[in-house]
Design a protein around this motif. Structure first.
Motif, PDB file in Angstrom:
ATOM      1  N   THR A  65       0.830  -1.211   0.000  1.00  0.00           N
ATOM      2  CA  THR A  65       0.000   0.000   0.000  1.00  0.00           C
ATOM      3  C   THR A  65       0.858   1.253   0.000  1.00  0.00           C
ATOM      4  O   THR A  65       1.856   1.338   0.728  1.00  0.00           O
ATOM      5  CB  THR A  65      -0.922   0.012   1.250  1.00  0.00           C
ATOM      6  OG1 THR A  65      -1.795  -1.122   1.219  1.00  0.00           O
ATOM      7  CG2 THR A  65      -1.742   1.283   1.310  1.00  0.00           C
ATOM      8  N   LEU A  66       0.450   2.210  -0.808  1.00  0.00           N
ATOM      9  CA  LEU A  66       1.075   3.541  -0.812  1.00  0.00           C
ATOM     10  C   LEU A  66       0.035   4.522  -0.290  1.00  0.00           C
ATOM     11  O   LEU A  66      -1.010   4.709  -0.906  1.00  0.00           O
ATOM     12  CB  LEU A  66       1.524   3.915  -2.219  1.00  0.00           C
ATOM     13  CG  LEU A  66       2.218   5.272  -2.412  1.00  0.00           C
ATOM     14  CD1 LEU A  66       3.412   5.430  -1.476  1.00  0.00           C
ATOM     15  CD2 LEU A  66       2.657   5.439  -3.860  1.00  0.00           C
ATOM     16  N   THR A 117       3.540   1.968   2.886  1.00  0.00           N
ATOM     17  CA  THR A 117       4.544   3.007   2.654  1.00  0.00           C
ATOM     18  C   THR A 117       3.833   4.351   2.639  1.00  0.00           C
ATOM     19  O   THR A 117       2.816   4.505   1.952  1.00  0.00           O
ATOM     20  CB  THR A 117       5.264   2.784   1.315  1.00  0.00           C
ATOM     21  OG1 THR A 117       5.857   1.477   1.314  1.00  0.00           O
ATOM     22  CG2 THR A 117       6.343   3.831   1.103  1.00  0.00           C
ATOM     23  N   SER A 119       3.527   8.617   2.193  1.00  0.00           N
ATOM     24  CA  SER A 119       4.018   9.850   1.587  1.00  0.00           C
ATOM     25  C   SER A 119       3.283  10.996   2.276  1.00  0.00           C
ATOM     26  O   SER A 119       2.047  11.051   2.248  1.00  0.00           O
ATOM     27  CB  SER A 119       3.743   9.876   0.084  1.00  0.00           C
ATOM     28  OG  SER A 119       4.139  11.124  -0.467  1.00  0.00           O
ATOM     29  N   GLU A 132       6.351   9.462  -6.357  1.00  0.00           N
ATOM     30  CA  GLU A 132       6.282   8.427  -5.323  1.00  0.00           C
ATOM     31  C   GLU A 132       6.031   7.050  -5.935  1.00  0.00           C
ATOM     32  O   GLU A 132       6.583   6.042  -5.481  1.00  0.00           O
ATOM     33  CB  GLU A 132       5.188   8.769  -4.307  1.00  0.00           C
ATOM     34  CG  GLU A 132       5.472   9.989  -3.455  1.00  0.00           C
ATOM     35  CD  GLU A 132       6.551   9.746  -2.414  1.00  0.00           C
ATOM     36  OE1 GLU A 132       7.156   8.652  -2.394  1.00  0.00           O
ATOM     37  OE2 GLU A 132       6.792  10.660  -1.611  1.00  0.00           O
ATOM     38  N   ILE A 133       5.182   6.984  -6.965  1.00  0.00           N
ATOM     39  CA  ILE A 133       4.925   5.695  -7.615  1.00  0.00           C
ATOM     40  C   ILE A 133       6.177   5.209  -8.345  1.00  0.00           C
ATOM     41  O   ILE A 133       6.514   4.014  -8.307  1.00  0.00           O
ATOM     42  CB  ILE A 133       3.720   5.803  -8.570  1.00  0.00           C
ATOM     43  CG1 ILE A 133       2.427   5.975  -7.742  1.00  0.00           C
ATOM     44  CG2 ILE A 133       3.608   4.564  -9.458  1.00  0.00           C
ATOM     45  CD1 ILE A 133       1.184   6.149  -8.574  1.00  0.00           C
ATOM     46  N   TYR A 136       8.403   3.884  -5.754  1.00  0.00           N
ATOM     47  CA  TYR A 136       7.870   2.606  -5.255  1.00  0.00           C
ATOM     48  C   TYR A 136       8.246   1.474  -6.209  1.00  0.00           C
ATOM     49  O   TYR A 136       8.673   0.392  -5.786  1.00  0.00           O
ATOM     50  CB  TYR A 136       6.348   2.706  -5.103  1.00  0.00           C
ATOM     51  CG  TYR A 136       5.732   1.548  -4.356  1.00  0.00           C
ATOM     52  CD1 TYR A 136       5.428   1.665  -3.006  1.00  0.00           C
ATOM     53  CD2 TYR A 136       5.453   0.336  -4.988  1.00  0.00           C
ATOM     54  CE1 TYR A 136       4.865   0.600  -2.307  1.00  0.00           C
ATOM     55  CE2 TYR A 136       4.897  -0.723  -4.307  1.00  0.00           C
ATOM     56  CZ  TYR A 136       4.605  -0.591  -2.963  1.00  0.00           C
ATOM     57  OH  TYR A 136       4.050  -1.659  -2.287  1.00  0.00           O
ATOM     58  N   PRO A 144       2.029  -0.543  -6.297  1.00  0.00           N
ATOM     59  CA  PRO A 144       1.298  -0.872  -5.066  1.00  0.00           C
ATOM     60  C   PRO A 144      -0.068  -1.452  -5.422  1.00  0.00           C
ATOM     61  O   PRO A 144      -0.646  -1.103  -6.454  1.00  0.00           O
ATOM     62  CB  PRO A 144       1.163   0.482  -4.353  1.00  0.00           C
ATOM     63  CG  PRO A 144       1.326   1.505  -5.428  1.00  0.00           C
ATOM     64  CD  PRO A 144       2.244   0.903  -6.449  1.00  0.00           C
ATOM     65  N   ILE A 147      -3.712   2.213  -3.177  1.00  0.00           N
ATOM     66  CA  ILE A 147      -3.247   3.599  -3.054  1.00  0.00           C
ATOM     67  C   ILE A 147      -4.327   4.384  -2.308  1.00  0.00           C
ATOM     68  O   ILE A 147      -5.497   4.345  -2.702  1.00  0.00           O
ATOM     69  CB  ILE A 147      -2.984   4.237  -4.430  1.00  0.00           C
ATOM     70  CG1 ILE A 147      -1.905   3.450  -5.193  1.00  0.00           C
ATOM     71  CG2 ILE A 147      -2.567   5.690  -4.288  1.00  0.00           C
ATOM     72  CD1 ILE A 147      -1.732   3.872  -6.644  1.00  0.00           C
TER      73      ILE A 147
END
Length: 290
Positions: A65-66, A117, A119, A132-133, A136, A144, A147
């Protein structure tokens, strides 16, 4: 261009149901089926533990997971996860981290198996999301699976601009389609509606969710917290592939434990009819399957 058969074969995996969470069993029994690759909205009025609900949900699923958080600080989010894992209150986590030594290490160990994770930063920007992706993927060589955007109105320019809010919805849909991730969007419902005063602890109906944006996702959940009993009410106000109630008159109930950022099933497995008027404060409980 795809035939229906090819489309089904290619996307069957992305449409699978998300891992079930024990605390949500009554919600599943009511026909709610969150799926991989969908856009899911969680909406509620101010102070209804939306962030806690989303954090608990993704922590229990423990999928990669982000989590974009503009609504919680880094310490708040991480201490909530530690509290969830250890069943210590967030105050105990804070004290243990300040004490250091074995107490600090115990909380760090409790978080070691988490697949979330974070942000942090406000406002959220699409440039930040892209970066960020990319980071990742560089780290894990995969997108992820979930999201989370906490929350929609914390996107740059989307605080009050309907056009920007619609752009966020469109961008979230494209993101889900391109990555196959489930995108969970947190959003606000009106605190000024008549129902917010007459029935403050009932989930807001679909038309009370700001901007009418709850009509866009595949699944929209409306939430409310009764602070006197810690009953947490969840209504499905939009579901593309299942039952829903736009009025939020029918909802399931679980128990919220804010000090631990945890949720659990209520003693009775019920769907509750919300008060029909300001004078009706005796909700009718209907046993599931009866």
């Amino acid at each position: 261009m795809l035939t229906p058969g090819r489309s089904l074969a290619l996307h069957a995996e992305s449409g699978k149901e998300l891992p079930r969470v024990e605390a949500f069993e009554d919600l599943y029994a009511a026909g709610v089926r969150p799926r991989h690759g969908e856009v899911v909205m969680v909406a509620g009025r101010s102070g209804t533990q939306k962030s806690g609900f989303a954090l608990f949900w993704v922590a229990q699923m423990n999928l990669p997971t982000l989590y974009f958080s503009a609504d919680m600080s880094a310490f708040t989010a991480s201490s909530r996860l530690a509290s969830m894992a250890t069943r210590d209150t967030t105050e105990m986590v804070e004290a243990g981290m300040a004490e250091g030594g074995k107490y600090r290490q115990a909380y760090l160990d409790a978080l070691s198996s988490s697949n979330i994770t974070f942000s942090f930063g406000s406002p959220i920007t699409w440039k930040q999301v892209d970066e960020e992706i990319e980071a990742y993927i560089e780290l894990w060589d995969a997108y992820p699976q979930v999201i989370v955007f906490d929350n929609l109105m914390d996107f740059e320019g989307a605080e009050s601009d309907y056009t920007e809010q619609m752009a966020v919805m469109q961008g979230s849909t494209e993101l889900a389609r391109d990555t196959g991730a489930t995108v969970i969007l947190l959003h606000h419902a009106s605190d000024k509606a008549w129902e917010a005063k007459s029935s403050p602890w009932s989930p807001p109906s679909r038309d009370q969710i700001k901007g009418g944006l709850s009509e866009k996702p595949e699944l929209s959940l409306s939430v409310a917290l009764d602070p006197t009993s810690l009953a947490y009410h969840v209504a499905c106000v939009k579901q593309r592939m299942g039952p829903c109630d736009p009025t939020a008159q029918r909802y399931t109930t679980m128990i919220c434990e804010p000090e631990y950022t945890r949720f659990k099933r209520a003693e009775k497995h019920t769907i509750i009819r919300a008060p029909q008027s300001a004078d009706d404060w005796s909700p009718t409980k209907v046993l599931l399957g009866s």
